[in-house]
Design an enzyme around this catalytic site. Structure first.
Site, PDB file in Angstrom:
ATOM      1  CG  HIS A 188      -2.123  -0.921   0.905  1.00 50.82           C
ATOM      2  ND1 HIS A 188      -2.172  -2.206   1.368  1.00 50.82           N
ATOM      3  CD2 HIS A 188      -3.226  -0.746   0.143  1.00 50.82           C
ATOM      4  CE1 HIS A 188      -3.276  -2.773   0.928  1.00 50.82           C
ATOM      5  NE2 HIS A 188      -3.937  -1.916   0.187  1.00 50.82           N
ATOM      6  NE  ARG A 295      -6.190   1.154  -1.915  1.00 57.51           N
ATOM      7  CZ  ARG A 295      -5.816   1.211  -3.191  1.00 57.51           C
ATOM      8  NH1 ARG A 295      -5.692   2.381  -3.793  1.00 57.51           N
ATOM      9  NH2 ARG A 295      -5.555   0.094  -3.867  1.00 57.51           N
ATOM     10  NE  ARG A 331     -11.035  -0.436   0.066  1.00 58.39           N
ATOM     11  CZ  ARG A 331      -9.830  -0.845  -0.338  1.00 58.39           C
ATOM     12  NH1 ARG A 331      -9.737  -1.738  -1.294  1.00 58.39           N
ATOM     13  NH2 ARG A 331      -8.739  -0.357   0.184  1.00 58.39           N
ATOM     14  CD  GLU A 430     -10.430  -6.855  -1.935  1.00 58.46           C
ATOM     15  OE1 GLU A 430      -9.361  -6.340  -2.288  1.00 58.46           O
ATOM     16  OE2 GLU A 430     -11.133  -6.389  -1.022  1.00 58.46           O
ATOM     17  CG  ASN A 453      -3.770  -4.105  -5.978  1.00 54.06           C
ATOM     18  OD1 ASN A 453      -3.487  -4.161  -7.165  1.00 54.06           O
ATOM     19  ND2 ASN A 453      -4.127  -2.992  -5.388  1.00 54.06           N
ATOM     20  CG  ASP A 454      -6.027  -7.810  -1.265  1.00 56.39           C
ATOM     21  OD1 ASP A 454      -4.927  -8.175  -0.805  1.00 56.39           O
ATOM     22  OD2 ASP A 454      -6.649  -6.833  -0.828  1.00 56.39           O
ATOM     23  NE  ARG A 464      -1.491  -5.798  -1.744  1.00 57.00           N
ATOM     24  CZ  ARG A 464      -2.613  -5.070  -1.765  1.00 57.00           C
ATOM     25  NH1 ARG A 464      -3.782  -5.646  -1.505  1.00 57.00           N
ATOM     26  NH2 ARG A 464      -2.602  -3.810  -2.074  1.00 57.00           N
ATOM     27  CB  CYS A 501     -10.653  -0.248  -8.131  1.00 55.18           C
ATOM     28  SG  CYS A 501     -11.016  -1.460  -6.867  1.00 55.18           S
TER      29      CYS A 501
HETATM   30  C1  PEP Z   1      -7.031  -4.567  -4.435  1.00 54.65           C
HETATM   31  O1  PEP Z   1      -6.878  -5.462  -3.600  1.00 54.65           O
HETATM   32  O2  PEP Z   1      -6.805  -4.710  -5.644  1.00 54.65           O
HETATM   33  C2  PEP Z   1      -7.518  -3.242  -4.011  1.00 54.65           C
HETATM   34  C3  PEP Z   1      -7.866  -2.318  -4.886  1.00 54.65           C
HETATM   35  O3  PEP Z   1      -7.535  -2.973  -2.681  1.00 54.65           O
HETATM   36  P1  PEP Z   1      -6.226  -2.697  -1.807  1.00 54.65           P
HETATM   37  O4  PEP Z   1      -5.057  -2.556  -2.743  1.00 54.65           O
HETATM   38  O5  PEP Z   1      -6.488  -1.466  -1.044  1.00 54.65           O
HETATM   39  O6  PEP Z   1      -6.146  -3.917  -0.967  1.00 54.65           O
HETATM   40 MG    MG Z   2      -7.686  -5.237  -1.609  1.00 53.46          MG
END
Ligand code: PEP
Ligand code: MG
Length: 554
Positions: A188, A295, A331, A430, A453-454, A464, A501
């Site tokens: 993040h 976020r 979110r 996710e 991402n998740d 990650r 996203c």
């Molecule tokens: C994701 O997981 O792709 C996402 C957008 O949320 P974050 O990166 O905040 O976990």
């Molecule tokens: Mg996420």
């Protein structure tokens, strides 16, 4: 000149002095202060906050493990109010004109030594307690000040690693760039740097040498190189490169006001990801169609205590008004894992990414959830707010969320507080579970937004946050692309829209794929919107769709 080789995670060139960012509690410095009364006030405020935290811990422990075990938090509160302890701190500050941190640490040492020297075994044990309460006060003091970058000159911030809460609290106007010795491109902190449009390099590998502090340096967020004390020729080269980069951005600005439309007429929404209100300027400047991911947890990370309903309402209302009728998808709290706020008192976990986080916290600590939902619904009267829920894995979670939403709406109605009845409710896709049952989930919500991402982390079983796994963290993996298509097909068959996203949304190598799959919205860091628009406008989907879909399915 020393060259460190890291990984560029946010493009751009930064030139400036390096500031080594240290966590204060590891290294308490004694320094003289002009105004001792200010320091005393800092101590008093931190003490108040510590007592509040301890009361919260006491209440929680009382419920979960009973009074005998909860007592310790009561004792700690009493110790913090102990006159001898407080007088000692205040006296050190006043008589020596020094900072509060030093006075707290010195008092902790003195009292711990005194307790340890006593014969009584009960009193001996108090040595650990006095260290514990002092540590809590020091943490609060350092949280309030460690992230403040003193001096007026903007700097390049260097650290072993930075947590999202440290990053989000920094004054953006004073940060030219970030360099961390550890860290991964999917963390993040890296995402925040991209959102803020600040060049950043992670995993620069070496221990930070104290002599780097204050040195002139250059970071190249494209190549991942960091030049400490660069020579004249290198400085000249990078000033040129910085100019070219700016020129490229100016060219892109010609695309403002133009549609995100392919050569054969397919349109897609391009929205922006933001972390807080200060990102809205660049959302508008880069002509985003809306905000696809706010976020909201960063609001919590900036604070020393839970943001109140009123505080949250003001932020969401300002964002909604600033977006002037454009969609603003907020979110709900996705705290936990790497995003930690101390006052949540989350337990240490073996597997935090798979642990107590996001909607799991909200559904178990309903007051926190309801406070946020009330603020969101109240703000919905001022713009086009949509609400999105993170980390969904099952239908029962959605049913439970809807129950809470219903409660919140009827309370607002009963109180005569205006809100938009038709706020869209969506979920993040996710987790692999959410993809597999996306046909079922699509019947329950108004939209999906894929968190790649998740999704990549959970589908490929690759942490990650771990830079050692960067090579394995492959969001282009066919499994991920197939999952995106599966979720999109299920969304469309059930008449709802779907966006992406996660960071993959801005990956220009996949724009053709996303358009072929029929993704309706891509939400990216504000600084990447125009580049993505340019890419979309160069594509003729009709010529490539069949091949791309065949390739995904084969
Ligand atoms: C994701 O997981 O792709 C996402 C957008 O949320 P974050 O990166 O905040 O976990
Ligand atoms: Mg996420």
């Amino acid at each position: 000149m020393t060259v460190l080789k890291g990984k560029g995670v946010s493009g751009g060139i930064a030139l400036g002095r390096l500031l080594i960012y240290e966590k204060r509690e590891k290294n308490i410095k004694r320094y003289r202060v002009e105004n001792a009364e200010n320091e005393i006030k800092r101590f008093e405020d931190a003490k108040k906050e510590a007592i509040f935290q301890l009361q919260h811990l006491y209440d929680k422990a009382l419920q979960e493990v009973g009074e005998t075990h909860a007592m310790i938090f009561d004792i700690h509160q009493m110790m913090l109010n102990d006159l001898d302890y407080c007088d000692s701190i205040i006296n050190i500050i006043r008589s020596q004109n020094v900072n509060a941190e030093y006075a707290v640490a010195a008092t902790a040492d003195n009292f711990a030594m005194m307790f340890s020297a006593m014969d009584d075994s009960y009193m001996k044990e108090r040595a650990a307690d006095v260290r514990d309460i002092s540590e809590r006060v020091l943490n609060i003091l350092s949280d309030a000040s460690e992230n403040s970058i003193s001096g007026s000159e903007p700097v390049i911030v260097a650290a072993e690693d930075l947590t999202p809460s440290q990053t989000v609290q920094m004054d953006k106007d004073k940060v030219l760039g970030f360099v961390t010795m550890k860290g991964s491109s999917n963390s993040h902190t890296a995402i925040l740097a991209r959102t803020m449009n600040i060049p950043a390099v992670v995993n620069a590998g070496e221990f930070l040498k104290p002599e780097y502090d204050g040195q002139f340096c250059i970071i190249d967020g494209f190549s991942g190189n960091v030049y400490i004390d660069p020579d004249e020729a290198t400085i000249k080269h990078f000033i040129e490169k910085q100019k070219e980069d700016r020129f490229k951005r100016e060219l892109l600005s010609e695309l403002k006001g133009k549609k995100n439309i392919t050569l054969d007429g397919q349109e897609i929404n391009i929205y922006a990801n933001i972390g807080n209100l200060s990102d809205l300027g660049s959302v508008l400047q880069n002509d985003a169609g809306g905000v696809g991911l706010f976020r909201s947890e960063f609001l919590y990370l900036e604070k020393l205590d839970f943001p109140t309903e009123e505080e949250q309402f003001n932020v969401y209302k300002t964002a909604a008004e600033t977006m002037a009728g454009k969609k603003l998808i907020i979110r709900t709290l996705d705290i936990g894992a790497d995003k930690q706020a101390k006052y949540f008192n989350l337990p240490n976990e073996e597997n935090p990414a798979m642990g107590y986080r996001a909607i799991r916290i909200c559904l178990q600590e309903k007051e926190i959830f309801k406070t946020q939902l009330r603020a969101l619904y109240r703000a919905s009267a001022y713009g086009q707010i949509a609400i999105m829920f993170p980390m969904i894995t099952s239908l029962k979670e959605i049913k439970e969320i809807k129950k809470v939403v219903k409660e919140v709406k009827s309370e607002l109605l009963a109180d005569g507080i205006p809100f938009d009845e038709s706020v869209e409710l969506g979920i993040m896709i996710e987790t692999p579970a959410a993809v597999i049952i996306s046909d079922i989930l699509a019947k329950e919500v108004d939209f999906f937004s894929i968190g790649t991402n998740d999704l990549t982390q959970y589908a490929l079983a690759v942490d990650r946050q771990n830079p050692k796994l960067d090579w394995f963290y492959d969001p282009h993996h066919k499994a991920i692309i197939r999952m995106i298509k599966m979720a999109a097909d299920n969304a469309h068959q059930n008449g709802i829209w779907i966006g992406i996203c996660g960071e993959l949304a801005s990956d220009l190598e996949l724009t053709e794929t996303f358009l072929s799959i029929g993704i309706d919205e891509l939400s990216v860091s504000p600084g990447l919107i125009l580049e993505l628009r340019k890419k979309v406008r160069e594509i003729d989907v009709s010529k490539i769709r069949d091949d791309i879909i065949r390739n995904i399915e084969q």
